[in-house]
Motif scaffolding. Structure first.
Motif, short mmCIF file in Angstrom:
data_model
loop_
_atom_site.label_atom_id
_atom_site.label_comp_id
_atom_site.label_asym_id
_atom_site.label_seq_id
_atom_site.Cartn_x
_atom_site.Cartn_y
_atom_site.Cartn_z
N GLU A 261 -11.26 2.70 2.90
CA GLU A 261 -12.53 3.24 2.39
C GLU A 261 -13.52 3.43 3.54
OE1 GLU A 261 -10.98 0.70 0.97
OE2 GLU A 261 -10.46 1.44 -1.04
N GLN B 20 -3.84 -2.50 -3.89
CA GLN B 20 -4.04 -1.07 -4.19
C GLN B 20 -3.62 -0.74 -5.61
OE1 GLN B 20 -2.82 1.79 -1.13
NE2 GLN B 20 -2.04 3.13 -2.72
N LYS C 85 -12.16 -11.73 -15.29
CA LYS C 85 -13.02 -12.48 -14.37
C LYS C 85 -14.35 -12.85 -15.03
CE LYS C 85 -14.76 -10.32 -10.79
NZ LYS C 85 -14.83 -9.59 -9.49
N GLU D 195 -11.47 -7.13 -14.11
CA GLU D 195 -12.91 -7.41 -14.19
C GLU D 195 -13.24 -8.14 -15.48
OE1 GLU D 195 -16.48 -7.32 -12.15
OE2 GLU D 195 -14.51 -6.61 -11.50
N LYS E 179 0.87 -1.18 0.00
CA LYS E 179 0.00 0.00 0.00
C LYS E 179 0.91 1.22 0.00
CE LYS E 179 -3.91 -2.05 2.46
NZ LYS E 179 -4.73 -2.01 3.69
N GLY F 89 -10.30 -1.16 6.77
CA GLY F 89 -9.79 -0.61 5.51
C GLY F 89 -9.96 0.88 5.36
N GLN G 249 -6.10 -1.10 -8.48
CA GLN G 249 -7.30 -0.26 -8.52
C GLN G 249 -7.13 0.89 -9.51
OE1 GLN G 249 -9.66 -1.88 -6.88
NE2 GLN G 249 -7.91 -3.18 -6.38
N PRO H 295 -2.48 -9.72 -5.70
CA PRO H 295 -3.92 -9.99 -5.65
C PRO H 295 -4.73 -8.95 -6.41
CG PRO H 295 -3.13 -9.19 -3.53
CD PRO H 295 -1.92 -9.34 -4.39
N ALA H 296 -5.88 -9.36 -6.91
CA ALA H 296 -6.74 -8.46 -7.68
C ALA H 296 -7.18 -7.26 -6.85
CB ALA H 296 -7.95 -9.22 -8.21
N GLU H 297 -7.25 -7.44 -5.52
CA GLU H 297 -7.70 -6.34 -4.66
C GLU H 297 -6.56 -5.45 -4.18
OE1 GLU H 297 -7.29 -10.10 -2.15
OE2 GLU H 297 -8.13 -9.53 -4.11
N LYS I 2 -7.93 -2.26 -13.11
CA LYS I 2 -9.14 -2.84 -12.51
C LYS I 2 -10.12 -3.30 -13.59
CE LYS I 2 -11.26 1.73 -11.80
NZ LYS I 2 -11.75 2.70 -10.79
#
Length: 301
Positions: free
Chosen positions: A135, A232, A247, A244, A69, A133, A235, A228-230, A240
């Motif tokens: 957000e 930071q 996926k 998507e 991050k 988190g 994004q 990982p897809a998540e 992103k």
């Protein structure tokens, strides 16, 4: 010595203009971009190549792992000593990028009036950050102090925590605490003022080039390497949407259209942000050497 700021919307030619100005002003470039800090994110960030840098030193590129991050506070901690070092060598710092919060972290020192501090309250919000988190944390601030939430980026968790701390201790918003932005050094700012349709056409061409250059393969490689897809870094616009698309097994044309739409929306937000920049000169779109000549004239006046 005056700092030189090259800002504005994505795909507006900031990087090339900054290099040309640095050549003329004995300058070195500090990238102010939230995703250029990440290693291995090259195509989707339009990261300048060694050839495009033309021998001009560039800083704050490839300084973080894609697994990390990275916040505005991290940027300030790393970039401010670089800025001061450039000045100490009598060179011109050229701040170039489209992430306004990163740029402002170097241009201004932040004063929080006389608001008190509490280690206990701060630790409480840092615990919430760790558990739920950034957000969620930013959403807490938006509930009690929407004005501060509007100007503090979700990734700037240090200042978000501080704003929540101020509200809890005083019952007043951080924006009511006589905050001041104190310029660290004199600076002058420039941005290309493209007609909206011309800027959008530039964005669409850039997205097409990124996909042709292998953006999908770059994202697949990052995922296969364990990012990982998540994360930071994933994004960022371009990344992103590819994640998507992979996926959901979407058509590449659909993915491309979504990237273009999201990039256009981002460019609008950038322009809204930079319109508030001090000492900003809007440049009519022209060739890079002519624009650089105009910038040098104003910078040295």
């Amino acid at each position: 010595m005056k700092l030189l700021v090259i800002c504005g919307a994505t795909a507006s030619g900031k990087s090339d203009l900054a290099v040309e100005c640095a050549k003329r002003l004995n300058g070195e470039i500090i990238s102010c971009d939230a995703f250029l800090v990440y290693r291995d994110l090259n195509i989707g960030t339009a990261k300048p190549t060694k050839e495009e840098m033309q021998g001009i030193p560039h800083y704050m590129i490839d300084v973080a792992s894609p697994l990390e991050k990275f916040s505005v506070s991290d940027f300030e901690r790393m970039a401010l000593p670089i800025l001061n070092d450039i000045l100490s060598r009598n060179k011109t710092p050229v701040l170039c990028g489209g992430t306004g919060f990163y740029m402002n972290a170097l241009l201004y020192a932040q004063s929080f009036g006389n608001a008190p501090a509490s280690q206990e309250v701060r630790k409480k919000y840092e615990g919430i950050l760790e558990e739920k988190g950034r957000e969620y944390l930013h959403g807490l601030l938006r509930e009690v102090d929407p004005e501060s939430a509007e100007v503090l980026h979700v990734n700037d968790t240090v200042r978000v925590v501080r704003a929540l701390e101020i509200y809890e201790l005083t019952g007043k918003k951080k924006s009511e605490q006589n905050d001041k932005r104190i310029p660290r050094y004199p600076f002058v700012s420039f941005a290309f003022d493209y007609p909206r349709e011309e800027l959008y056409a530039r964005i669409e061409r850039r997205v097409d080039r990124m996909i042709e250059a292998g953006l999908v393969e770059e994202v697949k490689g990052l995922l296969q390497s364990g990012v990982p897809a998540e994360a930071q870094c994933m994004q960022g616009i371009g990344y992103k949407e590819v994640v998507e698309s992979l996926k959901n097994n979407e058509l590449q044309s659909t993915m491309s259209d979504v990237i273009k739409k999201n990039t256009r929306n981002y460019a609008k937000r950038q322009l809204t942000f930079f319109k508030r920049t001090e000492n900003l000169h809007w440049l009519k779109p022209t060739d890079i050497p002519s624009a650089a000549e105009e910038i040098v004239r104003i910078h040295e006046s």
